[in-house]
Design a protein around this motif. Structure first.
Motif: not given
Length: 455
Positions: A275-292
């Motif tokens: 799981v990636v957690a961030s207060k910035d939802k766009k940032m969390a989604n960006a890391v999700q794209q990078l790693l998934a």
């Protein structure tokens, strides 16, 4: 004058008779000795296994109840229940097949709409730290795109040469080949130059000093993805507080990555979920794209506190689980101890503002189960050796990796006092580490605690 003759029920077991009438007339309650008004009725009898009772039902679901001695009239019964298909039958297999096909279609539809622009735009990623998990994450990211440059900032010149010349980390993964687009360096400025993402894999207790050294080379907009789990001694800070403080930039983008994941299994490309957690939802989604990827599922969360505190405290609980194993206390004790430890983590985390749902997810229960029950866990290994009677200093000096739970234990107890939370299991671990209590004595004291209501 037509009359309605009702057949008596058959011998036991008693039956429940429904008489269905195709008429729109209002229902009239029947009585065994009462004559009925004149109707043209089309009657159909259905039997149900219950007390002897006569019920006249119209086709419009209107019912007439004939009460038996002292029993109040009833409304019309529901339709006959649908009997589920027997397990293993053709119908049950069809239900399972249809459900699976729906899931597969949904998955394909989701993948077709999934964004990949972040991965396409990313040209360079830097990993701070040359340990086992940092190396495994560098390898995973490098395999996402061959054109992606992955720089590892390491301190050990021998590890640096090994990665660049032999494409392996000679200290941790000598038998695993790293992708050719993984490059190691000891030069912080070169590693951080033009980086799009930064993975922080330096142990918590050394992070402040390390980051202060490289702060001048860090772009203020560079997203930091923390892989480190624990609490800083004395300050009790988590990485979400350590990184911006050390970099002197309160707006430094921060993301925490956590979940049940051993570095060795990442290197072996075994299926993993994090799981990636961030207060910035766009940032969390960006890391999700990078790693998934096909071997890694990434969920997102906004609960940074919950993910971080669970990741820190599970290491202390893993030491306790190892002690139970080292003392040969059995499976009952292990289950009871881990369950109690999970409750203690939940008590403290929620007091600190974490969501209880986070603590039952990947970064909570998932990470706890992995760390407490599997021999690959460094913290569990420390506990096993403590329970077997070894000295803590000897244990730590023989390890080539950091067991964060040892340092975190004392900080956890200070936090518990600050938030007025009782944590008997984790407190016992801290006392054992401080050499104030033997493992056997700790077990005796825990078992002697008052019998209380479970919360």
């Amino acid at each position: 004058m037509a009359s309605l003759r009702l057949e008596p029920p058959p011998p036991p077991p008693p039956s429940y008779h429904f008489l269905t009438a195709s008429t729109s007339s209002s229902a009239t309650q029947l009585h065994p000795r009462r004559r009925l008004p004149t109707y043209n009725l089309s009657l159909q009898v259905q039997k149900f296994p219950t007390n002897s009772r006569y019920v006249l039902c119209s086709s419009s679901s209107t019912s007439i109840n004939a009460p038996s001695d002292g029993v109040e009239p009833q409304s019309s019964p529901p339709d006959e229940p649908t009997i589920p298909p027997e397990e293993g039958s053709k119908d049950s297999r069809k239900v399972v097949r249809v459900a699976w096909e729906k899931l597969v279609r949904w998955s394909r539809s989701w993948r077709s709409k999934a964004k990949t622009d972040i991965l396409e735009r990313t040209k360079k990623v830097v990993v701070l730290g040359g340990g086992s998990f940092g190396t495994a994450m560098a390898a995973h990211v490098a395999e996402r795109k061959a054109q992606l440059e992955v720089n590892m900032l390491v301190r050990d010149p021998q590890v640096c040469r090994s990665i660049n010349d032999k494409h392996c980390n000679c200290k941790y993964f000598a038998n695993h080949q790293l992708p050719e687009n993984v490059i190691a360096t000891t030069d912080a400025k070169a590693a951080l130059l033009d980086a799009d993402f930064c993975f922080h894999a330096v142990p918590v207790q050394f992070s402040s000093a390390f980051l202060e050294e490289v702060a001048a080379s860090v772009d203020p907009g560079l997203p930091f993805i923390s892989l480190s789990k624990g609490l800083e001694l004395n300050t009790l800070r988590m990485m979400s507080q350590i990184i911006p403080k050390a970099l002197k930039n309160p707006r430094q983008p921060f993301i925490v990555l956590s979940g049940p994941s051993f570095a060795l299994e990442l290197m072996n490309k075994l299926p993993t979920a994090m799981v990636v957690a961030s207060k910035d939802k766009k940032m969390a989604n960006a890391v999700q794209q990078l790693l998934a990827s096909k071997t890694m599922r990434i969920s997102t969360s906004s609960d940074v506190t919950g993910v971080e505190i669970a990741g820190a405290l599970k290491n202390v609980l893993a030491i306790a689980a190892g002690i139970v194993e080292g003392l040969n206390l059995g499976n009952n004790s292990m289950a009871a101890l881990v369950a109690q430890g999970c409750s203690e983590i939940r008590w403290l985390a929620t007091k600190m503002g974490a969501k209880s749902t986070t603590l039952t997810g990947l970064s909570g229960s998932g990470d706890i189960m992995l760390t407490c029950f599997v021999n690959l866990s460094r913290n569990r290994t420390v506990g096993v050796r403590l329970g077997s009677g070894e000295n803590l200093d000897d244990i730590l000096s023989s390890m080539n990796q950091v067991a964060e739970g040892v340092s975190t234990a004392g900080a956890v107890i200070t936090l518990a006092q600050k938030y007025k939370v009782k944590m008997p299991v984790l407190t016992a671990v801290a006392r054992i580490i401080d050499n104030e209590l033997t493992p056997t004595k700790a077990v005796y004291e825990l078992m002697s605690l008052p019998q209380v209501e479970e919360v």
